[in-house]
Scaffold this motif. Structure first.
Motif, mmCIF file in Angstrom:
data_model
loop_
_atom_site.group_PDB
_atom_site.id
_atom_site.type_symbol
_atom_site.label_atom_id
_atom_site.label_comp_id
_atom_site.label_asym_id
_atom_site.label_seq_id
_atom_site.Cartn_x
_atom_site.Cartn_y
_atom_site.Cartn_z
ATOM 1 N N GLY A 3 -7.663 -11.817 2.535
ATOM 2 C CA GLY A 3 -7.940 -10.479 3.053
ATOM 3 C C GLY A 3 -7.241 -10.251 4.383
ATOM 4 O O GLY A 3 -6.035 -10.456 4.508
ATOM 5 N N ALA A 4 -8.020 -9.839 5.375
ATOM 6 C CA ALA A 4 -7.461 -9.563 6.696
ATOM 7 C C ALA A 4 -7.384 -10.806 7.583
ATOM 8 O O ALA A 4 -6.989 -10.710 8.743
ATOM 9 C CB ALA A 4 -8.297 -8.495 7.390
ATOM 10 N N THR B 42 -2.736 -16.956 6.216
ATOM 11 C CA THR B 42 -1.736 -16.458 5.279
ATOM 12 C C THR B 42 -1.016 -17.589 4.543
ATOM 13 O O THR B 42 -0.660 -18.625 5.129
ATOM 14 C CB THR B 42 -0.700 -15.569 6.003
ATOM 15 O OG1 THR B 42 0.199 -15.023 5.039
ATOM 16 C CG2 THR B 42 0.094 -16.340 7.045
ATOM 17 N N ASP B 43 -0.824 -17.399 3.235
ATOM 18 C CA ASP B 43 -0.152 -18.396 2.403
ATOM 19 C C ASP B 43 1.305 -18.048 2.113
ATOM 20 O O ASP B 43 2.012 -18.853 1.486
ATOM 21 C CB ASP B 43 -0.891 -18.554 1.060
ATOM 22 C CG ASP B 43 -2.216 -19.293 1.216
ATOM 23 O OD1 ASP B 43 -2.313 -20.140 2.119
ATOM 24 O OD2 ASP B 43 -3.137 -19.015 0.430
ATOM 25 N N LYS C 282 1.219 -11.030 -1.927
ATOM 26 C CA LYS C 282 0.434 -10.132 -1.070
ATOM 27 C C LYS C 282 -0.379 -9.201 -1.955
ATOM 28 O O LYS C 282 0.004 -8.883 -3.083
ATOM 29 C CB LYS C 282 1.351 -9.324 -0.146
ATOM 30 C CG LYS C 282 2.110 -10.167 0.874
ATOM 31 C CD LYS C 282 1.207 -10.730 1.955
ATOM 32 C CE LYS C 282 1.968 -11.540 2.985
ATOM 33 N NZ LYS C 282 1.082 -12.051 4.054
ATOM 34 N N TYR C 283 -1.519 -8.758 -1.419
ATOM 35 C CA TYR C 283 -2.472 -8.007 -2.229
ATOM 36 C C TYR C 283 -2.959 -6.774 -1.475
ATOM 37 O O TYR C 283 -3.154 -6.805 -0.270
ATOM 38 C CB TYR C 283 -3.671 -8.909 -2.546
ATOM 39 C CG TYR C 283 -4.540 -8.456 -3.687
ATOM 40 C CD1 TYR C 283 -4.163 -8.633 -5.018
ATOM 41 C CD2 TYR C 283 -5.767 -7.858 -3.437
ATOM 42 C CE1 TYR C 283 -4.969 -8.242 -6.068
ATOM 43 C CE2 TYR C 283 -6.595 -7.447 -4.484
ATOM 44 C CZ TYR C 283 -6.191 -7.650 -5.800
ATOM 45 O OH TYR C 283 -7.006 -7.260 -6.839
ATOM 46 N N TYR C 284 -3.165 -5.697 -2.204
ATOM 47 C CA TYR C 284 -3.634 -4.431 -1.659
ATOM 48 C C TYR C 284 -2.591 -3.807 -0.733
ATOM 49 O O TYR C 284 -2.891 -3.364 0.377
ATOM 50 C CB TYR C 284 -4.965 -4.604 -0.914
ATOM 51 C CG TYR C 284 -6.002 -3.577 -1.334
ATOM 52 C CD1 TYR C 284 -6.718 -3.731 -2.510
ATOM 53 C CD2 TYR C 284 -6.237 -2.437 -0.560
ATOM 54 C CE1 TYR C 284 -7.637 -2.785 -2.918
ATOM 55 C CE2 TYR C 284 -7.156 -1.482 -0.963
ATOM 56 C CZ TYR C 284 -7.868 -1.660 -2.144
ATOM 57 O OH TYR C 284 -8.768 -0.716 -2.539
ATOM 58 N N ILE C 285 -1.361 -3.745 -1.237
ATOM 59 C CA ILE C 285 -0.243 -3.255 -0.438
ATOM 60 C C ILE C 285 0.195 -1.883 -0.933
ATOM 61 O O ILE C 285 0.772 -1.756 -2.019
ATOM 62 C CB ILE C 285 0.939 -4.241 -0.486
ATOM 63 C CG1 ILE C 285 0.471 -5.667 -0.177
ATOM 64 C CG2 ILE C 285 2.036 -3.781 0.467
ATOM 65 C CD1 ILE C 285 -0.214 -5.840 1.158
ATOM 66 N N SER D 86 2.065 -7.734 14.435
ATOM 67 C CA SER D 86 1.123 -7.472 13.335
ATOM 68 C C SER D 86 -0.096 -6.724 13.855
ATOM 69 O O SER D 86 -0.543 -5.732 13.259
ATOM 70 C CB SER D 86 0.706 -8.774 12.651
ATOM 71 O OG SER D 86 -0.103 -9.569 13.496
ATOM 72 N N LEU D 87 -0.642 -7.171 14.985
ATOM 73 C CA LEU D 87 -1.827 -6.528 15.544
ATOM 74 C C LEU D 87 -1.510 -5.145 16.112
ATOM 75 O O LEU D 87 -2.289 -4.195 15.954
ATOM 76 C CB LEU D 87 -2.445 -7.414 16.624
ATOM 77 C CG LEU D 87 -2.934 -8.791 16.159
ATOM 78 C CD1 LEU D 87 -3.579 -9.534 17.312
ATOM 79 C CD2 LEU D 87 -3.905 -8.665 14.992
#
Length: 368
Positions: free
Chosen positions: A141-142, A147-148, A165-168, A243-244
């Motif tokens: 998730g977040a 991260t993999d 990646k998921y939910y992109i 990223s942030l």
């Protein structure tokens, strides 16, 4: 009246070019009409017409290209970006979604990419391209610490990327996807850009969601995707910080989308109640309904006033003025939660009518 009204908006609060774009956007949706908007929503139609309009009018290029990388009237200005957020939320969150995730995808590029990459992004925006932000993963998730997605050095100055990646959002058609990962050999954080049409990029599936039906929320995988130094946006602390900071800039838009949704829902609920006569009275004359509308309006006006102040702090932010760091998360979290309360209040008025498929309100219930 402090609320946005497409019938009366004249763009007096923005420069001439921005006014032209905003008024044309309003006209696009007014001509499309609620009936067609709802038909496309129910059929989960990819919004080619909307993206073609944005391309023709150079909306992405004008509003999302910083000064010096596009035409003379191009600049990154949070005031006019906020205006577009509100308008798109007003007509349908799915339209806002492709815009907002493009903002996220552009974040690491404008913050820290090479000049070559920035000019490449500007050209893609001019061509009507959309962007994506490859941060979250299904397993984590977040939690970006875990991260993999990995970038593997090949020993010749190039790399290959492996992971998913998921939910992109926009993961099906993005001209560039900004991908957050780790260096496989050092564990250092890294951002790099990939093309969703490259053969080593697999768009695994569209994730079904109850809201933003027309949007494409993707799972994607990279299979030894070739990366050169020119594709790398940032490494190490800069990669982490970008990223942030991208989330700071991008997620702020959520509040304005909620404001747009609530405004349209408010008008539709008021129109329904004002034209419905029960027990010899118009519904808007019932004392408890007056109370509901008063509270809904007060909450919505407060949402918008807070959003305007947050926008001021986003525009004036620099190394010393960091007030946006307080206002921004409240805009993202509290304003959107207030939006849920507003729609909930209004639903007490619309009742069963709010679930009917030919209303905007039905969409607002799902999308808020």
């Amino acid at each position: 009246m402090i609320l946005f009204n497409p019938k009366k908006y004249d763009g007096a609060d923005v420069d001439p070019k921005t006014r032209e774009i905003l008024l044309k956007t309003i006209d696009f949706f007014e001509k499309k009409g609620l009936k067609k908007i709802k038909e496309d929503d129910q059929l989960s139609v990819w919004y080619d017409d909307f993206l073609e309009f944005f391309k023709k009018e150079k909306v992405f290029a004008t509003l999302l290209t910083p000064s010096g990388y596009g035409e003379s009237d191009s600049r990154w200005d949070m005031w006019r970006i906020a205006k577009m957020n509100e308008i798109l939320g007003f007509y349908g969150l799915c339209y806002w979604y492709t815009w907002q995730v493009s903002i996220l995808g552009l974040g690491p590029i404008w913050m820290c990419a090479t000049e070559e990459m920035k000019h490449r992004a500007a050209k893609l925006l001019k061509d009507g391209g959309i962007f994506a932000f490859g941060l979250s993963e299904k397993e984590h998730g977040a939690d970006i610490y875990g991260t993999d997605m990995m970038l593997y050095p090949k020993g010749d100055g190039t790399y290959v990327a492996r992971g998913d990646k998921y939910y992109i959002g926009n993961g099906n058609e993005a001209a560039l996807v900004s991908v957050f990962a780790k260096m496989a050999d050092t564990g250092e954080y890294v951002f790099f850009a990939v093309d969703s049409k490259h053969p080593s990029y697999e768009c695994v599936k569209k994730i079904s969601t109850s809201g933003v039906r027309q949007a494409y929320v993707a799972e994607f995988a990279l299979h030894d995707y070739p990366i050169t130094e020119a594709d790398i946006l940032a490494r190490g602390q800069l990669g982490w910080d970008s990223s942030l900071n991208t989330v700071n800039v991008g997620k702020y838009q959520l509040g304005w989308a909620s404001i747009g949704i609530c405004t349209h829902a408010f008008y539709e609920a008021m129109d329904h109640a004002a034209n419905r006569n029960l027990y010899g009275k118009f519904v808007t004359d019932f004392p408890h309904v007056k109370k509901i509308f008063t509270e809904a309006y007060a909450r919505l006006a407060a949402m918008r006033l807070f959003g305007l102040r947050a926008c001021d702090y986003m525009r004036t932010a620099d190394a010393k003025d960091r007030r946006y760091l307080l206002y921004n998360p409240i805009q993202k979290m509290k304003v959107t939660m207030e939006g849920e309360k507003v729609v909930g209040l209004l639903h007490e008025v619309t009742a069963a009518r709010g679930f009917e498929q030919d209303t905007y309100f039905e969409m607002a219930i799902r999308d808020i």
